[in-house]
Design a protein around this motif. Structure first.
Motif, PDB file in Angstrom:
ATOM      1  N   PHE A  20       0.839  -1.199   0.000  1.00  0.00           N
ATOM      2  CA  PHE A  20       0.000   0.000   0.000  1.00  0.00           C
ATOM      3  C   PHE A  20       0.874   1.250   0.000  1.00  0.00           C
ATOM      4  CE2 PHE A  20      -2.173   3.511   2.055  1.00  0.00           C
ATOM      5  CZ  PHE A  20      -3.344   3.565   1.323  1.00  0.00           C
ATOM      6  N   HIS A  21       0.577   2.148  -0.920  1.00  0.00           N
ATOM      7  CA  HIS A  21       1.258   3.443  -0.995  1.00  0.00           C
ATOM      8  C   HIS A  21       0.217   4.503  -1.309  1.00  0.00           C
ATOM      9  CE1 HIS A  21       5.205   1.541  -1.139  1.00  0.00           C
ATOM     10  NE2 HIS A  21       4.672   0.683  -1.982  1.00  0.00           N
ATOM     11  N   GLN A  22       0.342   5.655  -0.673  1.00  0.00           N
ATOM     12  CA  GLN A  22      -0.532   6.778  -0.975  1.00  0.00           C
ATOM     13  C   GLN A  22       0.319   7.990  -1.286  1.00  0.00           C
ATOM     14  OE1 GLN A  22      -3.524   7.696   1.968  1.00  0.00           O
ATOM     15  NE2 GLN A  22      -4.076   9.617   0.967  1.00  0.00           N
ATOM     16  N   ASP A  23      -0.060   8.673  -2.356  1.00  0.00           N
ATOM     17  CA  ASP A  23       0.613   9.903  -2.764  1.00  0.00           C
ATOM     18  C   ASP A  23      -0.474  10.936  -3.037  1.00  0.00           C
ATOM     19  OD1 ASP A  23       2.409  11.824  -3.599  1.00  0.00           O
ATOM     20  OD2 ASP A  23       2.737  10.911  -5.572  1.00  0.00           O
ATOM     21  N   GLY A  24      -0.853  11.690  -2.012  1.00  0.00           N
ATOM     22  CA  GLY A  24      -1.900  12.685  -2.177  1.00  0.00           C
ATOM     23  C   GLY A  24      -3.235  12.048  -2.476  1.00  0.00           C
ATOM     24  N   GLU A  25      -3.757  12.352  -3.655  1.00  0.00           N
ATOM     25  CA  GLU A  25      -5.084  11.877  -4.058  1.00  0.00           C
ATOM     26  C   GLU A  25      -5.049  10.513  -4.749  1.00  0.00           C
ATOM     27  OE1 GLU A  25      -8.107  14.091  -3.676  1.00  0.00           O
ATOM     28  OE2 GLU A  25      -6.623  14.682  -2.189  1.00  0.00           O
ATOM     29  N   LEU A  26      -3.878   9.887  -4.832  1.00  0.00           N
ATOM     30  CA  LEU A  26      -3.743   8.569  -5.455  1.00  0.00           C
ATOM     31  C   LEU A  26      -3.261   7.552  -4.430  1.00  0.00           C
ATOM     32  CD1 LEU A  26      -1.981   9.354  -8.860  1.00  0.00           C
ATOM     33  CD2 LEU A  26      -4.369   8.729  -8.504  1.00  0.00           C
ATOM     34  N   ALA A  27      -3.707   6.317  -4.581  1.00  0.00           N
ATOM     35  CA  ALA A  27      -3.242   5.228  -3.729  1.00  0.00           C
ATOM     36  C   ALA A  27      -3.078   3.980  -4.583  1.00  0.00           C
ATOM     37  CB  ALA A  27      -4.223   4.970  -2.599  1.00  0.00           C
ATOM     38  N   PHE A  28      -2.146   3.124  -4.178  1.00  0.00           N
ATOM     39  CA  PHE A  28      -1.899   1.853  -4.852  1.00  0.00           C
ATOM     40  C   PHE A  28      -1.920   0.754  -3.810  1.00  0.00           C
ATOM     41  CE2 PHE A  28       0.851  -1.669  -5.864  1.00  0.00           C
ATOM     42  CZ  PHE A  28       0.447  -2.007  -7.135  1.00  0.00           C
ATOM     43  N   LEU A  29      -2.466  -0.405  -4.191  1.00  0.00           N
ATOM     44  CA  LEU A  29      -2.384  -1.579  -3.330  1.00  0.00           C
ATOM     45  C   LEU A  29      -2.519  -2.840  -4.161  1.00  0.00           C
ATOM     46  CD1 LEU A  29      -5.438  -3.031  -2.528  1.00  0.00           C
ATOM     47  CD2 LEU A  29      -5.730  -0.686  -1.781  1.00  0.00           C
ATOM     48  N   SER A  30      -1.952  -3.914  -3.628  1.00  0.00           N
ATOM     49  CA  SER A  30      -2.110  -5.255  -4.194  1.00  0.00           C
ATOM     50  C   SER A  30      -3.013  -6.030  -3.248  1.00  0.00           C
ATOM     51  CB  SER A  30      -0.764  -5.959  -4.300  1.00  0.00           C
ATOM     52  OG  SER A  30       0.091  -5.271  -5.160  1.00  0.00           O
ATOM     53  N   LEU A  31      -3.942  -6.793  -3.820  1.00  0.00           N
ATOM     54  CA  LEU A  31      -4.945  -7.463  -2.997  1.00  0.00           C
ATOM     55  C   LEU A  31      -5.075  -8.935  -3.397  1.00  0.00           C
ATOM     56  CD1 LEU A  31      -7.047  -6.986  -0.777  1.00  0.00           C
ATOM     57  CD2 LEU A  31      -8.692  -6.463  -2.593  1.00  0.00           C
ATOM     58  N   PRO A  32      -4.574  -9.861  -2.569  1.00  0.00           N
ATOM     59  CA  PRO A  32      -4.807 -11.278  -2.832  1.00  0.00           C
ATOM     60  C   PRO A  32      -6.305 -11.566  -2.759  1.00  0.00           C
ATOM     61  CG  PRO A  32      -3.156 -10.975  -1.104  1.00  0.00           C
ATOM     62  CD  PRO A  32      -3.793  -9.639  -1.350  1.00  0.00           C
ATOM     63  N   THR A  33      -6.790 -12.342  -3.717  1.00  0.00           N
ATOM     64  CA  THR A  33      -8.230 -12.587  -3.809  1.00  0.00           C
ATOM     65  C   THR A  33      -8.478 -14.046  -4.163  1.00  0.00           C
ATOM     66  OG1 THR A  33      -8.549 -10.325  -4.582  1.00  0.00           O
ATOM     67  CG2 THR A  33     -10.365 -11.861  -4.958  1.00  0.00           C
ATOM     68  N   THR A  34      -9.488 -14.628  -3.550  1.00  0.00           N
ATOM     69  CA  THR A  34      -9.920 -15.982  -3.868  1.00  0.00           C
ATOM     70  C   THR A  34     -11.378 -15.927  -4.289  1.00  0.00           C
ATOM     71  OG1 THR A  34      -8.396 -16.929  -2.246  1.00  0.00           O
ATOM     72  CG2 THR A  34     -10.233 -18.327  -2.969  1.00  0.00           C
ATOM     73  N   TRP A  35     -11.655 -16.568  -5.426  1.00  0.00           N
ATOM     74  CA  TRP A  35     -13.026 -16.690  -5.925  1.00  0.00           C
ATOM     75  C   TRP A  35     -13.425 -18.157  -5.835  1.00  0.00           C
ATOM     76  CZ3 TRP A  35     -15.867 -12.539  -6.823  1.00  0.00           C
ATOM     77  CH2 TRP A  35     -15.222 -11.337  -7.141  1.00  0.00           C
ATOM     78  N   ARG A  36     -14.640 -18.408  -5.383  1.00  0.00           N
ATOM     79  CA  ARG A  36     -15.201 -19.757  -5.340  1.00  0.00           C
ATOM     80  C   ARG A  36     -16.558 -19.734  -6.035  1.00  0.00           C
ATOM     81  NH1 ARG A  36     -12.184 -19.427  -0.731  1.00  0.00           N
ATOM     82  NH2 ARG A  36     -11.196 -21.340  -0.015  1.00  0.00           N
ATOM     83  N   GLY A  37     -16.874 -20.821  -6.715  1.00  0.00           N
ATOM     84  CA  GLY A  37     -18.164 -20.912  -7.362  1.00  0.00           C
ATOM     85  C   GLY A  37     -18.322 -22.255  -8.034  1.00  0.00           C
TER      86      GLY A  37
END
Length: 132
Positions: free
Chosen positions: A72-89
């Motif tokens: 996670f990084h924030q620079d003023g009005e912008l932010a970045f993040l990586s998000l591990p995600t699992t989908w089931r169906g």
């Protein structure tokens, strides 16, 4: 996380109300694992939503879970993040678990965060026959 959660809820339900206030206005770029793979421009969200609905038309009981955000990084009005995600169906008689990661760029708009860009990457898929 609120706009990301709303996007995931749209993907589970195909209810477009979840997209309200999720994405930034103007130029949005989304990278996905279904054609045309890159959705960009003023109508990117609408084209992506239509494309996802087609991509998911045979998927039932889709549910997501998120891991802890990383990088996670924030620079003023912008932010970045990586998000591990699992989908089931399920697809037909088979259940699946798809894991991957989303890389997001969010922009602050009218006091709240909205998704300006994301890229999705599948890291594994497991299929198995559903129990009767």
């Amino acid at each position: 996380m609120a706009p990301i959660e709303r996007i995931a809820r749209f993907m589970e339900t195909l209810d477009s109300q979840f997209l309200n206030d999720s994405f930034a206005g103007g130029e949005v770029v989304l990278i996905e694992n279904f054609p045309p793979y890159v959705f960009e421009g003023g109508d990117a969200v609408a084209r992506w939503a239509t494309g996802f609905a087609e991509h998911a038309k045979n998927i039932r009981d889709l549910r997501h879970s998120f891991g802890d955000p990383h990088d996670f990084h924030q620079d003023g009005e912008l932010a970045f993040l990586s998000l591990p995600t699992t989908w089931r169906g399920t697809i037909g008689a088979r259940s699946f678990i798809e894991t991957g990661g989303w890389a997001f760029v969010l922009v602050k708009h009218a006091g709240s965060w909205r998704v300006r860009n994301y890229g999705w990457a599948v890291t594994s898929v497991a299929l198995k026959a559903r129990a009767s």
